[in-house]
Write a protein that holds these residues in place. Structure first.
Motif, PDB file in Angstrom:
ATOM      1  N   UNK A  11      47.212  85.831 -18.477  1.00 26.29           N
ATOM      2  CA  UNK A  11      46.398  84.054 -18.167  1.00 26.29           C
ATOM      3  C   UNK A  11      47.052  83.616 -19.228  1.00 26.29           C
ATOM      4  N   UNK A  12      47.671  82.346 -19.871  1.00 30.28           N
ATOM      5  CA  UNK A  12      47.786  81.776 -21.024  1.00 30.28           C
ATOM      6  C   UNK A  12      46.875  80.370 -20.984  1.00 30.28           C
ATOM      7  N   UNK A  13      46.283  79.843 -21.043  1.00 29.10           N
ATOM      8  CA  UNK A  13      45.252  78.428 -20.650  1.00 29.10           C
ATOM      9  C   UNK A  13      45.515  77.683 -21.855  1.00 29.10           C
ATOM     10  N   UNK A  14      45.383  76.292 -21.514  1.00 29.35           N
ATOM     11  CA  UNK A  14      45.299  74.648 -22.680  1.00 29.35           C
ATOM     12  C   UNK A  14      44.033  74.848 -22.998  1.00 29.35           C
ATOM     13  N   UNK A  15      43.452  74.443 -23.875  1.00 27.05           N
ATOM     14  CA  UNK A  15      42.258  74.869 -24.165  1.00 27.05           C
ATOM     15  C   UNK A  15      41.834  72.989 -23.781  1.00 27.05           C
ATOM     16  N   UNK A  16      42.611  72.336 -23.829  1.00 26.93           N
ATOM     17  CA  UNK A  16      42.597  70.535 -23.405  1.00 26.93           C
ATOM     18  C   UNK A  16      43.866  69.901 -23.455  1.00 26.93           C
ATOM     19  N   UNK A  17      43.616  68.606 -22.564  1.00 29.70           N
ATOM     20  CA  UNK A  17      45.119  67.359 -21.974  1.00 29.70           C
ATOM     21  C   UNK A  17      45.166  67.105 -23.363  1.00 29.70           C
ATOM     22  N   UNK A  18      46.251  67.407 -23.438  1.00 29.40           N
ATOM     23  CA  UNK A  18      46.927  66.644 -24.683  1.00 29.40           C
ATOM     24  C   UNK A  18      47.082  65.160 -25.640  1.00 29.40           C
ATOM     25  N   UNK A  97      29.274  90.338 -27.401  1.00 28.98           N
ATOM     26  CA  UNK A  97      28.072  90.633 -27.244  1.00 28.98           C
ATOM     27  C   UNK A  97      27.729  89.547 -26.571  1.00 28.98           C
ATOM     28  N   UNK A  98      27.894  89.045 -26.403  1.00 27.27           N
ATOM     29  CA  UNK A  98      27.215  87.285 -25.736  1.00 27.27           C
ATOM     30  C   UNK A  98      28.714  86.602 -24.510  1.00 27.27           C
ATOM     31  N   UNK A  99      27.596  86.626 -23.573  1.00 33.12           N
ATOM     32  CA  UNK A  99      28.888  85.309 -22.543  1.00 33.12           C
ATOM     33  C   UNK A  99      28.029  84.296 -21.782  1.00 33.12           C
ATOM     34  N   UNK A 100      28.213  82.801 -22.580  1.00 32.60           N
ATOM     35  CA  UNK A 100      27.528  81.615 -21.590  1.00 32.60           C
ATOM     36  C   UNK A 100      28.331  80.957 -20.927  1.00 32.60           C
ATOM     37  N   UNK A 101      27.830  80.427 -19.895  1.00 29.54           N
ATOM     38  CA  UNK A 101      28.813  79.899 -18.942  1.00 29.54           C
ATOM     39  C   UNK A 101      27.771  78.311 -18.759  1.00 29.54           C
ATOM     40  N   UNK A 102      28.549  78.017 -20.394  1.00 33.40           N
ATOM     41  CA  UNK A 102      28.572  75.969 -20.263  1.00 33.40           C
ATOM     42  C   UNK A 102      28.866  75.318 -19.203  1.00 33.40           C
ATOM     43  N   UNK A 111      31.479  90.281 -32.229  1.00 29.40           N
ATOM     44  CA  UNK A 111      31.972  90.521 -34.015  1.00 29.40           C
ATOM     45  C   UNK A 111      33.177  89.183 -34.899  1.00 29.40           C
ATOM     46  N   UNK A 112      31.575  88.189 -34.402  1.00 26.66           N
ATOM     47  CA  UNK A 112      31.565  87.136 -35.376  1.00 26.66           C
ATOM     48  C   UNK A 112      32.274  86.336 -35.048  1.00 26.66           C
ATOM     49  N   UNK A 113      33.241  85.812 -33.922  1.00 27.53           N
ATOM     50  CA  UNK A 113      34.071  85.004 -33.532  1.00 27.53           C
ATOM     51  C   UNK A 113      33.396  84.525 -32.226  1.00 27.53           C
ATOM     52  N   UNK A 114      33.465  83.275 -32.304  1.00 26.53           N
ATOM     53  CA  UNK A 114      33.182  82.418 -30.716  1.00 26.53           C
ATOM     54  C   UNK A 114      34.118  81.924 -30.106  1.00 26.53           C
ATOM     55  N   UNK A 115      34.788  81.625 -28.930  1.00 28.47           N
ATOM     56  CA  UNK A 115      35.850  81.188 -28.702  1.00 28.47           C
ATOM     57  C   UNK A 115      34.635  80.906 -27.070  1.00 28.47           C
ATOM     58  N   UNK A 116      35.735  79.332 -26.695  1.00 26.51           N
ATOM     59  CA  UNK A 116      34.925  78.923 -25.792  1.00 26.51           C
ATOM     60  C   UNK A 116      36.051  78.286 -24.385  1.00 26.51           C
ATOM     61  N   UNK A 117      36.488  79.432 -23.932  1.00 24.24           N
ATOM     62  CA  UNK A 117      37.311  79.041 -22.374  1.00 24.24           C
ATOM     63  C   UNK A 117      37.326  77.886 -21.473  1.00 24.24           C
TER      64      UNK A 117
END
Length: 302
Positions: A11-18, A97-102, A111-117
């Protein structure tokens, strides 16, 4: 009908509307246009308060404008964040290591990376359960092992709204308001107000911390912190998370926006079922049902 959530993920998602960056520019232009009028009507302090308050409200609902230039690719092995520009970040599911439902995003860290889907896009693509199935069981297994070893696991929510979002939607427009009409008085008021709001957010965040122990769960109710023993706890699923009660009396809620909530939900349910001291080897899996995901613990026999 239920499944374990394990299905092929591609799956490929866009982060937000253009159009989001245009909306941010329009908001900044509006602040520039009305700052002088607001300063004359409300005074420099009042104008600054109005701008920061409006920005705070928007920051609770809108992502960063940079998300319009990001794409996220998910497959069976890893999560890849692409953009802005040539920036690429990779995070294998096994390293999470961490999964948070915001409120608006599913934050995944490791691994020092934080990604918000973008949460709504993930749900619309029917991929939310597949992501949970690849991450949550290992997190729950680790959390269970820590509690069995006598360790404490603290779940502390992040600041809401996030400071990075306030920087886009509140702080930057507030600086423009200073240039356009509120001056140094507005700047001083804005700095003091922003600092006070972050302090209050930090206190609220620590006040909502839930600590899991081998003996029970510690959570704050109003001004008091209680330890709810596993031997007496009753667990009820509610829209906002997990309601913990004892002898039919409500003790508090383990909120769904806590880090690793889904892993903790399965661990809490198994602790309430098995009690505080067990030699059982427990493994967890995610099962998808009509009312949403459920983290199920299974005791290994023999």
């Amino acid at each position: 009908m239920t499944t374990n959530g394990e299905r092929t993920l591609w799956l490929t998602l866009r982060g937000a509307a253009p159009t989001l960056p245009l909306a941010w520019l329009a908001w900044c232009a509006l602040v520039l246009a009305v700052a002088w009028t607001l300063a004359g009507t409300l005074g420099p302090a009042g104008a600054m308060i109005a701008v920061l308050a409006a920005g705070w409200v928007v920051a609770r609902r809108a992502p960063s404008p940079r998300e319009a230039f990001r794409f996220y690719h998910l497959d069976d092995d890893e999560l890849v964040a692409m953009g802005p520009g040539r920036q690429v970040r990779r995070l294998p599911w096994s390293a999470v290591t961490t999964l948070t439902q915001e409120r608006r995003a599913l934050r995944i860290e490791g691994e020092g990376v934080s990604i918000r889907l973008p949460l709504h896009r993930l749900v619309e693509a029917d991929a939310w359960g597949a992501v949970l199935a690849r991450v949550v069981p290992a997190l729950a297994d680790e959390m269970w092992a820590l509690l069995e070893e006598g360790e404490q696991v603290e779940l502390t929510p992040s600041l809401e709204p996030a400071t990075r979002l306030l920087a886009w939607w509140a702080y930057a427009p507030a600086l423009l308001a200073c240039l356009a009409g509120t001056g140094l008085t507005g700047l001083r008021v804005g700095f003091a107000l922003a600092a006070a709001e972050r302090c209050i957010a930090l206190v609220r965040s620590h006040g909502r911390t839930v600590a899991l122990h081998r003996a029970g769960a510690a959570l704050r109710v109003r001004l008091w912190r209680f330890l709810v023993a596993w031997t007496r706890v009753e667990v009820v699923r509610v829209p906002s998370g997990l309601l913990l009660a004892t002898h039919g009396r409500r003790c508090g809620v383990v909120a769904s926006e806590l880090p690793n909530f889904w892993a903790a939900a399965g661990v809490i349910a198994m602790k309430a079922h098995l009690g505080p001291r067990t030699d059982a080897l427990v493994h967890f899996r995610v099962r998808m049902a009509e009312d949403g995901p459920a983290v199920v613990g299974e005791v290994e026999s023999g």
